[in-house]
Write an enzyme that holds these catalytic residues in place. Sequence first.
Site, PDB file in Angstrom:
ATOM      1  N   GLY A  29       0.823  -1.216   0.000  1.00 52.47           N
ATOM      2  CA  GLY A  29       0.000   0.000   0.000  1.00 52.47           C
ATOM      3  C   GLY A  29       0.851   1.256   0.000  1.00 52.47           C
ATOM      4  O   GLY A  29       2.093   1.205  -0.005  1.00 52.47           O
ATOM      5  N   ASN A  85      -2.803  -8.537   0.293  1.00 49.97           N
ATOM      6  CA  ASN A  85      -3.686  -9.303  -0.606  1.00 49.97           C
ATOM      7  C   ASN A  85      -4.011  -8.512  -1.873  1.00 49.97           C
ATOM      8  O   ASN A  85      -4.739  -8.987  -2.738  1.00 49.97           O
ATOM      9  CB  ASN A  85      -4.979  -9.730   0.107  1.00 49.97           C
ATOM     10  CG  ASN A  85      -5.851  -8.549   0.503  1.00 49.97           C
ATOM     11  OD1 ASN A  85      -5.451  -7.399   0.352  1.00 49.97           O
ATOM     12  ND2 ASN A  85      -7.031  -8.837   1.012  1.00 49.97           N
ATOM     13  N   ASP A 144      -3.984 -12.800   2.513  1.00 51.71           N
ATOM     14  CA  ASP A 144      -5.009 -12.026   3.201  1.00 51.71           C
ATOM     15  C   ASP A 144      -4.827 -12.241   4.705  1.00 51.71           C
ATOM     16  O   ASP A 144      -5.009 -13.367   5.200  1.00 51.71           O
ATOM     17  CB  ASP A 144      -6.388 -12.527   2.743  1.00 51.71           C
ATOM     18  CG  ASP A 144      -7.532 -11.831   3.450  1.00 51.71           C
ATOM     19  OD1 ASP A 144      -7.294 -11.120   4.451  1.00 51.71           O
ATOM     20  OD2 ASP A 144      -8.686 -12.016   3.000  1.00 51.71           O
ATOM     21  N   VAL A 145      -4.464 -11.186   5.429  1.00 60.29           N
ATOM     22  CA  VAL A 145      -4.109 -11.360   6.844  1.00 60.29           C
ATOM     23  C   VAL A 145      -5.319 -11.612   7.745  1.00 60.29           C
ATOM     24  O   VAL A 145      -5.148 -11.811   8.951  1.00 60.29           O
ATOM     25  CB  VAL A 145      -3.262 -10.186   7.402  1.00 60.29           C
ATOM     26  CG1 VAL A 145      -1.921 -10.118   6.690  1.00 60.29           C
ATOM     27  CG2 VAL A 145      -4.007  -8.857   7.343  1.00 60.29           C
ATOM     28  N   SER A 161      -5.167  -2.418   5.530  1.00 56.34           N
ATOM     29  CA  SER A 161      -6.570  -1.991   5.626  1.00 56.34           C
ATOM     30  C   SER A 161      -6.906  -1.112   4.437  1.00 56.34           C
ATOM     31  O   SER A 161      -6.076  -0.309   4.015  1.00 56.34           O
ATOM     32  CB  SER A 161      -6.830  -1.176   6.899  1.00 56.34           C
ATOM     33  OG  SER A 161      -8.188  -0.745   6.919  1.00 56.34           O
ATOM     34  N   LYS A 208     -13.160  -6.812   8.798  1.00 57.79           N
ATOM     35  CA  LYS A 208     -12.417  -8.054   9.073  1.00 57.79           C
ATOM     36  C   LYS A 208     -10.922  -7.786   9.251  1.00 57.79           C
ATOM     37  O   LYS A 208     -10.288  -8.370  10.129  1.00 57.79           O
ATOM     38  CB  LYS A 208     -12.642  -9.066   7.949  1.00 57.79           C
ATOM     39  CG  LYS A 208     -14.000  -9.769   8.065  1.00 57.79           C
ATOM     40  CD  LYS A 208     -14.274 -10.692   6.902  1.00 57.79           C
ATOM     41  CE  LYS A 208     -13.434 -11.944   6.958  1.00 57.79           C
ATOM     42  NZ  LYS A 208     -13.756 -12.854   5.814  1.00 57.79           N
ATOM     43  N   GLY A 230      -1.142 -12.120  17.103  1.00 53.88           N
ATOM     44  CA  GLY A 230      -0.781 -13.508  17.408  1.00 53.88           C
ATOM     45  C   GLY A 230       0.600 -13.841  16.863  1.00 53.88           C
ATOM     46  O   GLY A 230       1.408 -14.511  17.531  1.00 53.88           O
ATOM     47  N   TYR A 277     -14.862   1.476   9.246  1.00 56.54           N
ATOM     48  CA  TYR A 277     -13.434   1.767   9.399  1.00 56.54           C
ATOM     49  C   TYR A 277     -13.137   2.232  10.822  1.00 56.54           C
ATOM     50  O   TYR A 277     -12.251   1.694  11.485  1.00 56.54           O
ATOM     51  CB  TYR A 277     -13.041   2.850   8.393  1.00 56.54           C
ATOM     52  CG  TYR A 277     -11.580   3.200   8.370  1.00 56.54           C
ATOM     53  CD1 TYR A 277     -10.624   2.275   7.947  1.00 56.54           C
ATOM     54  CD2 TYR A 277     -11.143   4.471   8.734  1.00 56.54           C
ATOM     55  CE1 TYR A 277      -9.279   2.611   7.904  1.00 56.54           C
ATOM     56  CE2 TYR A 277      -9.803   4.818   8.680  1.00 56.54           C
ATOM     57  CZ  TYR A 277      -8.870   3.890   8.269  1.00 56.54           C
ATOM     58  OH  TYR A 277      -7.541   4.231   8.214  1.00 56.54           O
TER      59      TYR A 277
END
Length: 316
Positions: free
Chosen positions: A11, A33, A57-58, A76, A92, A103, A146
């Site tokens: 991005g 992604n 895709d995280v 995002s 998501k 994680g 958002y």
Amino acid sequence: MPISVVTGGAGFLGSHLTDRLLKEGHQVLAIDNLITGNERNLDHLNGNAKFRFLRHDVTQFIAVEGSVDFVFHFASPASPIDYLELPIQTLKVGSLGTHNALGLAKVKGAKFLLASTSECYGDPLVHPQKEDYWGNVNPIGPRGVYDEAKRFAEAMTMAYHRYHGVDTKIVRIFNTYGPRMRLRDGRVVPAFIGQALKGEPLTIFGDGKQTRSFCYVSDLIDGIYRLSQADFHEPVNIGNPLELTILEFAERIRNLTGTKSEMVRKPLPVDDPQQRRPDITRAEKLLGWEPKVALEDGLRETIRWFQTNLDSPARK
Ligand code: UDP
């Protein structure tokens, strides 16, 4: 040599951050992604042995082999048009994506930095915005996907810090501009520059009296890099405190491009914040940071970049 993971690495901000980390001697794994990111933003790193790209895709489990020292979570959709078109993905990636990225940091013993946003303040009733202001957000409005995702992401980040002891940082990013923005991402900077360069009317939403404060990308990335090195866990605003109305901003773009474009009025988007300006006292004290690039200089650089990238078919 530190090893960093940058989600959203293709991005606008993720790719500039990747460049900065490589310059600082990091190895970087950029994950994206490509729904709003663009591999072209990373083309110049082809053949760099310290850089890798993973298309992923995280919001799905993030598997990374070997050690990781830093996780920078920048994935995002980030422009109002994008998150209106991608509302579920936006929710998501802010929730599930942040959980997965945290994680990863926890299992690797890595530091974690969340790209949060001035949208956490919503349409603010306190001006300028300080980090201790809780905000004025409409959870069920179109921007809520958002704003609430990022507010959830902040809550999740603090929970990982407090409960799991992960070394986390949160940056609240205010409006930022510079090369590699997408021409058609709907945000005001590419919109006005694109319109001015093509001689089309500049689209003023509402009466144009709403305000924003624009930070050049190199200043923003410098603040973020400094924050990544700091021992501080609460949110830090990074942005430029110079505040302009959208009408004043349009005038600057007209002068700098020399365009003959007129201005046309369009309806104000729902819940569009009336005013926005960061209070950067915390960043100044904690990081010794303040923006250095004058608006005119940053805009000139950005206009030059759009001039050479305006008709590129690969640029969405
Ligand atoms: N805006 C505008 N014309 C455009 C695009 C945006 O007047 O073509 C206004 C928009 O209503 C908002 C400001 O510019 O008040 C900044 O919008 P942007 O989409 O860049 O980001 P925001 O700060 O709202 O997240």
